[in-house]
Design a protein around this motif. Structure first.
Motif, PDB file in Angstrom:
ATOM      1  N   ASP A   1       0.873  -1.182   0.000  1.00 60.98           N
ATOM      2  CA  ASP A   1       0.000   0.000   0.000  1.00 60.98           C
ATOM      3  C   ASP A   1       0.909   1.232   0.000  1.00 60.98           C
ATOM      4  O   ASP A   1       1.524   1.552   1.017  1.00 60.98           O
ATOM      5  CB  ASP A   1      -0.877  -0.048   1.257  1.00 60.98           C
ATOM      6  CG  ASP A   1      -1.831   1.127   1.368  1.00 60.98           C
ATOM      7  OD1 ASP A   1      -1.778   2.043   0.527  1.00 60.98           O
ATOM      8  OD2 ASP A   1      -2.643   1.136   2.310  1.00 60.98           O
TER       9      ASP A   1
ATOM     10  N   HIS B   1      -2.911   1.096   9.049  1.00 52.86           N
ATOM     11  CA  HIS B   1      -3.643  -0.157   9.268  1.00 52.86           C
ATOM     12  C   HIS B   1      -2.681  -1.322   9.064  1.00 52.86           C
ATOM     13  O   HIS B   1      -1.586  -1.151   8.522  1.00 52.86           O
ATOM     14  CB  HIS B   1      -4.825  -0.248   8.289  1.00 52.86           C
ATOM     15  CG  HIS B   1      -4.458   0.054   6.866  1.00 52.86           C
ATOM     16  ND1 HIS B   1      -3.931  -0.896   6.031  1.00 52.86           N
ATOM     17  CD2 HIS B   1      -4.507   1.210   6.149  1.00 52.86           C
ATOM     18  CE1 HIS B   1      -3.692  -0.338   4.851  1.00 52.86           C
ATOM     19  NE2 HIS B   1      -4.013   0.944   4.892  1.00 52.86           N
TER      20      HIS B   1
ATOM     21  N   GLU C   1       0.694   6.293   7.020  1.00 55.35           N
ATOM     22  CA  GLU C   1       0.274   7.110   5.887  1.00 55.35           C
ATOM     23  C   GLU C   1      -0.540   8.327   6.309  1.00 55.35           C
ATOM     24  O   GLU C   1      -1.734   8.359   6.125  1.00 55.35           O
ATOM     25  CB  GLU C   1      -0.485   6.254   4.863  1.00 55.35           C
ATOM     26  CG  GLU C   1      -1.462   5.261   5.428  1.00 55.35           C
ATOM     27  CD  GLU C   1      -2.124   4.393   4.360  1.00 55.35           C
ATOM     28  OE1 GLU C   1      -2.100   4.765   3.182  1.00 55.35           O
ATOM     29  OE2 GLU C   1      -2.687   3.362   4.711  1.00 55.35           O
TER      30      GLU C   1
ATOM     31  N   HIS D   1      -6.242  -4.019   3.965  1.00 55.66           N
ATOM     32  CA  HIS D   1      -6.629  -3.689   5.343  1.00 55.66           C
ATOM     33  C   HIS D   1      -6.730  -5.026   6.055  1.00 55.66           C
ATOM     34  O   HIS D   1      -7.781  -5.650   6.066  1.00 55.66           O
ATOM     35  CB  HIS D   1      -7.955  -2.930   5.389  1.00 55.66           C
ATOM     36  CG  HIS D   1      -7.853  -1.568   4.771  1.00 55.66           C
ATOM     37  ND1 HIS D   1      -8.463  -1.234   3.583  1.00 55.66           N
ATOM     38  CD2 HIS D   1      -7.182  -0.457   5.156  1.00 55.66           C
ATOM     39  CE1 HIS D   1      -8.163   0.020   3.280  1.00 55.66           C
ATOM     40  NE2 HIS D   1      -7.396   0.510   4.209  1.00 55.66           N
TER      41      HIS D   1
HETATM   42 MN   LIG Z   1      -3.749   2.467   3.145  1.00 52.57          MN
END
Ligand SMILES: [Mn+2]
Length: 394
Positions: free
Chosen positions: A239, A322, A391, A329
């Protein structure tokens, strides 16, 4: 546990949730398999379908037992047609050895019972427990093995290279969809056939939509584009989100905000370690955001007062990160990463599942609760082997 035919189904559904756990246990990512684990004997068996030659003509072969054995660490691989007989024997031996007529079989999902339970039941009382396995699976999945971490690193390496490939071509592009096409094309070409989530390429105001996915607007006249895109490797996700200047250069204002987010991110990455409560890092990122926005003159007043009022959440409204693993996720284990009791908010419409939004009230509550010292109780602490994103955004 049974692997339904729709392995490549939608994310954020029970179906994929359990197929991801199926892969976690078995290493098999094709349909119509089952997996059993005999706890007492530590015996993990993968049950695979036999592919009829006529079926193979159309869809190709599924892996043979030997192939499956060589690429997974299961104890044994057998054809699924033998599963009912195996279960019957297991149940009789269990009732003989324990002297009790009741044997419990734990399954992950009520829609995936063992084959022919009525028949199995005649050998003794078969109890099917559909609730205990899920939390145990989640607790196992939240701590990653070195093999899993290597897969995530590989996915990350592909994503990073694909992001750089976009950056080198960006000045020649005219529409958001070219960004998505290049990113995905790059990933496929190097062997990462699937992305871990829908690519987000949002230019100008589209960058402010957290899960923008239309990716079809012109780049002309717009300053920045947010590219939130990650590849998948061996079913493990990555991610990566970056903000890129479309014309190749930041404006003074663009650079100023970019630098605030960069500072938040770098500082959180420096601070992150086992034993920390992740939510503390969120507050830490927010503290940096507020002090930087004060320096830029965007916020006015005292940092303490602004933090206590939760105003920063208007600029940084989502959670800091996360878990990442078999899902982008990923499962949380016993405690959620970002929120404790009473501070859970669902995304409007619910289509994207639960998203942790931080309203000013929640942010103010966290700050007042003394989270700033990282010792607040009741929220998940980071542990060795967890993989999380960092993030921040603005
Ligand atoms: Mn993310």
């Amino acid at each position: 546990m049974h692997n339904p035919s729709t392995f490549h189904g939608l994310r954020h559904t029970h179906l994929t949730y359990s197929t991801r756990s199926f892969y976690y246990l078995s290493g098999a990512d094709f349909a119509d398999c089952a997996v059993t684990y005999d706890i007492a004997r530590d015996n993990l068996i993968l049950w695979i379908p036999y592919t009829d030659p006529r079926q193979a003509l159309w869809f190709g072969k599924t892996p043979s037992p030997e192939e499956c054995k060589s690429r997974t660490s299961v104890s044994d691989v057998r054809y699924i047609i033998e599963l009912p007989r195996y279960l019957r024997r297991y149940l009789s031996s269990r009732s003989a050895s324990s002297g009790s007529s009741t044997t419990t079989v734990y399954i992950l999902h009520p829609s995936q019972p063992p084959p022919h339970p009525e028949f199995l039941g005649s050998r003794g009382i078969l109890q099917i427990d559909t609730v205990s396995l899920q939390p145990a699976m989640d607790a196992a999945r939240v701590i990653k093995s070195t093999w899993e971490i290597a897969a995530i690193r590989r996915a990350n390496a592909v994503s990073s290279a694909a992001h750089r490939a976009v950056l080198t071509r960006l000045k020649k592009m005219t529409n958001e969809r070219e960004i998505e096409a290049l990113f995905r094309g790059y990933c496929i070409a190097v062997g990462a056939k699937k992305t871990a989530y829908g690519t987000i390429a949002g230019a100008g105001p589209n960058a402010a939509t957290l899960h923008y996915d239309a990716n079809n607007e012109p780049l002309a006249g717009r300053q920045l584009v947010v590219l939130d895109a990650g590849a998948e490797w061996s079913c493990y996700a990555s991610d990566v989100t970056r903000t890129l200047p479309i014309g190749g250069k930041f404006t003074k204002e663009g650079k100023a905000i970019y630098s605030v987010v960069e500072k938040m991110q770098e500082s959180c990455i420096r601070a992150i370690r086992p034993g920390f409560q992740f939510v503390w890092l969120h507050v830490h990122a927010m503290t940096i955001a507020v002090s930087e926005l004060l320096k830029l003159g965007i916020l006015k007043g005292s940092a303490k007062e602004i933090l206590a009022a939760g105003t920063g959440a208007a600029f940084f409204p989502h959670g800091l990160g996360h878990h990442v693993g078999l899902e982008v996720h990923d499962v949380s284990g016993r405690e959620r990463l970002m929120v404790g009791a009473g501070v859970r908010v669902k995304a409007r419409g619910g289509g994207l599942g639960k998203r942790e939004m931080f309203s000013p009230e929640m942010m103010a509550g966290l700050y007042r609760a003394g989270m700033v010292d990282g010792r607040g109780e009741g929220r998940a602490k980071l542990e060795k082997g967890m993989v999380v994103t960092v993030e921040p955004g603005m």
